[in-house]
Scaffold this motif. Structure first.
Motif, PDB file in Angstrom:
ATOM      1  N   ARG A   1      40.977  26.655  47.089  1.00  0.00           N
ATOM      2  CA  ARG A   1      41.423  27.001  45.739  1.00  0.00           C
ATOM      3  C   ARG A   1      40.309  27.607  44.886  1.00  0.00           C
ATOM      4  O   ARG A   1      40.124  27.254  43.731  1.00  0.00           O
ATOM      5  N   VAL A   2      39.579  28.524  45.485  1.00  0.00           N
ATOM      6  CA  VAL A   2      38.520  29.251  44.787  1.00  0.00           C
ATOM      7  C   VAL A   2      39.173  30.436  44.083  1.00  0.00           C
ATOM      8  O   VAL A   2      39.936  31.186  44.695  1.00  0.00           O
ATOM      9  N   ASN A   3      38.891  30.613  42.806  1.00  0.00           N
ATOM     10  CA  ASN A   3      39.519  31.683  42.027  1.00  0.00           C
ATOM     11  C   ASN A   3      38.680  32.950  41.930  1.00  0.00           C
ATOM     12  O   ASN A   3      39.207  34.011  41.634  1.00  0.00           O
ATOM     13  N   ALA A   4      37.394  32.826  42.132  1.00  0.00           N
ATOM     14  CA  ALA A   4      36.513  33.996  42.108  1.00  0.00           C
ATOM     15  C   ALA A   4      35.330  33.712  43.019  1.00  0.00           C
ATOM     16  O   ALA A   4      34.837  32.593  43.070  1.00  0.00           O
ATOM     17  N   THR A   5      34.916  34.727  43.740  1.00  0.00           N
ATOM     18  CA  THR A   5      33.726  34.591  44.567  1.00  0.00           C
ATOM     19  C   THR A   5      33.004  35.925  44.609  1.00  0.00           C
ATOM     20  O   THR A   5      33.566  36.958  44.286  1.00  0.00           O
TER      21      THR A   5
ATOM     22  N   THR B   1      46.785  38.115  51.029  1.00  0.00           N
ATOM     23  CA  THR B   1      46.176  37.014  50.274  1.00  0.00           C
ATOM     24  C   THR B   1      46.497  37.082  48.792  1.00  0.00           C
ATOM     25  O   THR B   1      46.462  36.062  48.116  1.00  0.00           O
ATOM     26  N   GLY B   2      46.742  38.276  48.279  1.00  0.00           N
ATOM     27  CA  GLY B   2      46.925  38.447  46.844  1.00  0.00           C
ATOM     28  C   GLY B   2      45.607  38.583  46.106  1.00  0.00           C
ATOM     29  O   GLY B   2      45.575  38.868  44.927  1.00  0.00           O
ATOM     30  N   PHE B   3      44.487  38.373  46.800  1.00  0.00           N
ATOM     31  CA  PHE B   3      43.178  38.542  46.177  1.00  0.00           C
ATOM     32  C   PHE B   3      42.891  40.023  46.003  1.00  0.00           C
ATOM     33  O   PHE B   3      43.314  40.848  46.810  1.00  0.00           O
ATOM     34  N   LYS B   4      42.173  40.327  44.951  1.00  0.00           N
ATOM     35  CA  LYS B   4      41.708  41.700  44.757  1.00  0.00           C
ATOM     36  C   LYS B   4      40.196  41.700  44.799  1.00  0.00           C
ATOM     37  O   LYS B   4      39.537  40.824  44.252  1.00  0.00           O
TER      38      LYS B   4
ATOM     39  N   ALA C   1      41.185  35.807  42.549  1.00  0.00           N
ATOM     40  CA  ALA C   1      42.441  35.246  43.053  1.00  0.00           C
ATOM     41  C   ALA C   1      43.639  35.863  42.353  1.00  0.00           C
ATOM     42  O   ALA C   1      43.566  36.270  41.192  1.00  0.00           O
ATOM     43  N   LYS C   2      44.771  35.889  43.076  1.00  0.00           N
ATOM     44  CA  LYS C   2      45.965  36.557  42.558  1.00  0.00           C
ATOM     45  C   LYS C   2      46.429  35.989  41.220  1.00  0.00           C
ATOM     46  O   LYS C   2      46.947  36.717  40.393  1.00  0.00           O
ATOM     47  N   GLY C   3      46.223  34.719  40.973  1.00  0.00           N
ATOM     48  CA  GLY C   3      46.620  34.121  39.700  1.00  0.00           C
ATOM     49  C   GLY C   3      45.795  34.592  38.516  1.00  0.00           C
ATOM     50  O   GLY C   3      46.179  34.387  37.361  1.00  0.00           O
ATOM     51  N   PHE C   4      44.668  35.234  38.773  1.00  0.00           N
ATOM     52  CA  PHE C   4      43.787  35.693  37.700  1.00  0.00           C
ATOM     53  C   PHE C   4      43.670  37.213  37.625  1.00  0.00           C
ATOM     54  O   PHE C   4      43.095  37.729  36.683  1.00  0.00           O
TER      55      PHE C   4
END
Length: 161
Positions: free
Chosen positions: A5-9, A27-30, A48-51
Motif C-alpha cells: 500500500r505504497v502511494n508514492a515511490t 497497476t493503475g500507477f503512473k 498510486a492510482k488513488g492519488f
C-alpha cells in the motif's frame, strides 16, 4: 507497491528518455519520469492510482531532479526525486546539481509539505558533530567529501537527513 500500500515511490537510473507520464500496465500507477540520455542516471516518481487525479504539477530540473505536486486533503505535498552526480564526476557538475536542487526548493512555499528522496551519492557518516540540527544519526561509517556537501546543503536549506 500494491501489496504494501505504497502511494508514492522514487526511482533512479530509469534509462527512459523524454519528459513523460506513462501508466504502468495493470497497476493503475503512473510513472512521471525525466531523461535525455539512456547512458545517464535519470529520475522518476511513481504515484498510486488513488492519488493520480490529485497531481497538480510536475516540474523537472535538469536530468536528475523532478518534483510532483499533489493535493492531499487540505494539504499540498511536494514529492521530489533526485539522483546526485556520481562521486568521481567533476566539481562543477556536482555544484550545478546542488544549485538546481536549491532552485526547486525555493519554488516551494513554506506552508506546503516536502518529501525528498533519492540518492545524493555521499556518506554522511555516523558522526553528527557540527550537524546536530540536520543529521538524524541513522548512518554508518565515515563521512566522505560528498557527505560533507550533503550536510552543508541540508543546513543551508533547512532540511533533515
Amino acid at each position: 507497491m500494491i501489496r504494501r500500500r505504497v502511494n508514492a515511490t522514487y526511482v533512479q537510473e530509469t534509462k527512459w528518455t523524454d519528459e513523460k507520464v506513462r501508466e504502468i500496465e495493470d497497476t493503475g500507477f503512473k510513472l512521471y519520469y525525466n531523461g535525455k540520455d539512456r547512458r545517464r542516471n535519470e529520475v522518476g516518481i511513481l504515484i498510486a492510482k488513488g492519488f493520480v487525479e490529485n497531481v497538480v504539477a510536475d516540474i523537472r530540473k535538469g536530468d536528475m531532479i523532478m518534483l510532483v505536486k499533489l493535493v492531499v486533503g487540505r494539504n499540498i505535498v511536494n514529492v521530489i526525486s533526485a539522483y546526485a552526480p556520481q562521486v568521481e564526476l567533476d566539481y562543477q557538475t556536482k555544484r550545478d546539481f546542488l544549485e538546481q536542487m536549491d532552485e526547486i526548493l525555493q519554488e516551494i512555499p513554506v506552508e506546503e509539505n516536502l518529501i525528498k528522496s533519492g540518492d545524493f551519492n555521499g556518506h554522511v557518516g555516523i558522526d553528527k558533530l557540527g550537524y546536530e540540527m540536520v543529521h538524524g544519526g541513522y548512518d554508518f561509517g565515515n563521512r566522505n567529501e560528498a557527505g560533507e556537501s550533503i550536510l552543508d546543503f541540508a543546513l543551508t536549506s533547512n532540511l533533515t537527513i
